[in-house]
Design an enzyme around this catalytic site. Structure first.
Site, PDB file in Angstrom:
ATOM      1  N   ASP A  44       0.884  -1.152   0.000  1.00 41.53           N
ATOM      2  CA  ASP A  44       0.000   0.000   0.000  1.00 41.53           C
ATOM      3  C   ASP A  44       0.921   1.200   0.000  1.00 41.53           C
ATOM      4  O   ASP A  44       1.590   1.470   0.982  1.00 41.53           O
ATOM      5  CB  ASP A  44      -0.862  -0.049   1.263  1.00 41.53           C
ATOM      6  CG  ASP A  44      -1.656   1.232   1.474  1.00 41.53           C
ATOM      7  OD1 ASP A  44      -1.527   2.159   0.660  1.00 41.53           O
ATOM      8  OD2 ASP A  44      -2.388   1.292   2.473  1.00 41.53           O
ATOM      9  N   ASP A 151       2.182  -5.601  10.440  1.00 45.34           N
ATOM     10  CA  ASP A 151       1.930  -5.801   9.012  1.00 45.34           C
ATOM     11  C   ASP A 151       3.036  -5.009   8.299  1.00 45.34           C
ATOM     12  O   ASP A 151       3.105  -3.780   8.417  1.00 45.34           O
ATOM     13  CB  ASP A 151       0.538  -5.257   8.669  1.00 45.34           C
ATOM     14  CG  ASP A 151      -0.066  -5.909   7.437  1.00 45.34           C
ATOM     15  OD1 ASP A 151       0.531  -6.859   6.900  1.00 45.34           O
ATOM     16  OD2 ASP A 151      -1.157  -5.462   7.012  1.00 45.34           O
TER      17      ASP A 151
END
Ligand SMILES: *[C@@H]1O[C@H](CO)[C@@H](O)[C@H](O)[C@H]1NC(C)=O
Length: 203
Positions: A44, A151
């Site tokens: 992302d 993450d």
């Protein structure tokens, strides 16, 4: 007869291998005297919950997409539930692989590799992040038994490129500038000053 013994042997070996997937034990889970965390990876290139970058496009602000940066589970990011500028934004932590992993969600990763990462994002306790990031309190664990989850940003294969396949790790707070010196991919504190949440952080 031989065949029966052989399949019993193989079955027990299989069970051993399955048990050995996660090396951290206890509550909270520990390994080599250090607290453990689970990890996953995501891609992302947007600025994330610490506002690292004035633009959503990584070409304008590359280190939050190329660097060793991570989203911390909600309870670590901000235990009061905030989704923006959590108190750990811009802090760094050292991960060391245990050689273990969560069965079905990763693969064996060589033990003892250490890297320093900066928190630049939140892994919220909301769908679709509930299974990894829904820890609610100090002793609450995710679906796989870990009270901390990271993450890891892999937008440019910086995680898979090291051979890390969602490894189980031990974790500890670390110095970003030291991380930057060891591995130019860890952002330093000066770089964090470019982030919108810089005022909430005091190392
Ligand atoms: C959290 O959700 C985002 C999508 O909103 C996804 O890209 C990411 O992989 C998820 N991470 C975890 C650890 O659940």
């Amino acid at each position: 007869m031989m065949k029966v013994y052989l399949s019993v042997l193989l079955l027990s070996l299989g069970a051993l291998v399955a048990e050995a997937q996660q090396k951290c034990t206890g509550s909270p889970r520990m390994y080599n005297g250090k607290p453990c965390a689970s990890t996953t990876r995501y891609a992302d290139s947007r600025k994330g919950a610490c506002g690292c970058g004035p633009h959503d496009n990584d070409n304008q602000f590359p280190w939050n997409s190329y660097g060793l940066v991570a989203a911390a589970n909600q309870n670590l990011f901000d235990p009061s539930g905030g989704k923006w500028c959590g108190p750990v934004c811009g802090k760094c932590f050292k991960l060391t692989t245990t050689g273990g992993f969560v069965g079905g969600h990763g693969g064996a990763t060589a033990e003892g590799q250490s890297k320093i990462f900066m928190v630049t994002n939140d892994c919220p306790n909301e769908w679709p992040n509930l299974s990894w990031c829904n820890q609610q309190g100090l002793h609450s664990v995710n679906q796989y038994g870990y009270n901390v989850h990271f993450d890891l940003e892999n937008g440019h294969n910086q995680i898979t490129g090291m051979g890390w396949d969602n490894p189980e790790v031990t974790w500890e707070w670390a110095n970003c500038d030291e991380g930057h010196g060891q591995d130019g991919r860890t952002p330093n504190y000066g770089m964090y000053k470019q982030c919108q949440c810089r005022h909430t952080n005091t190392k």
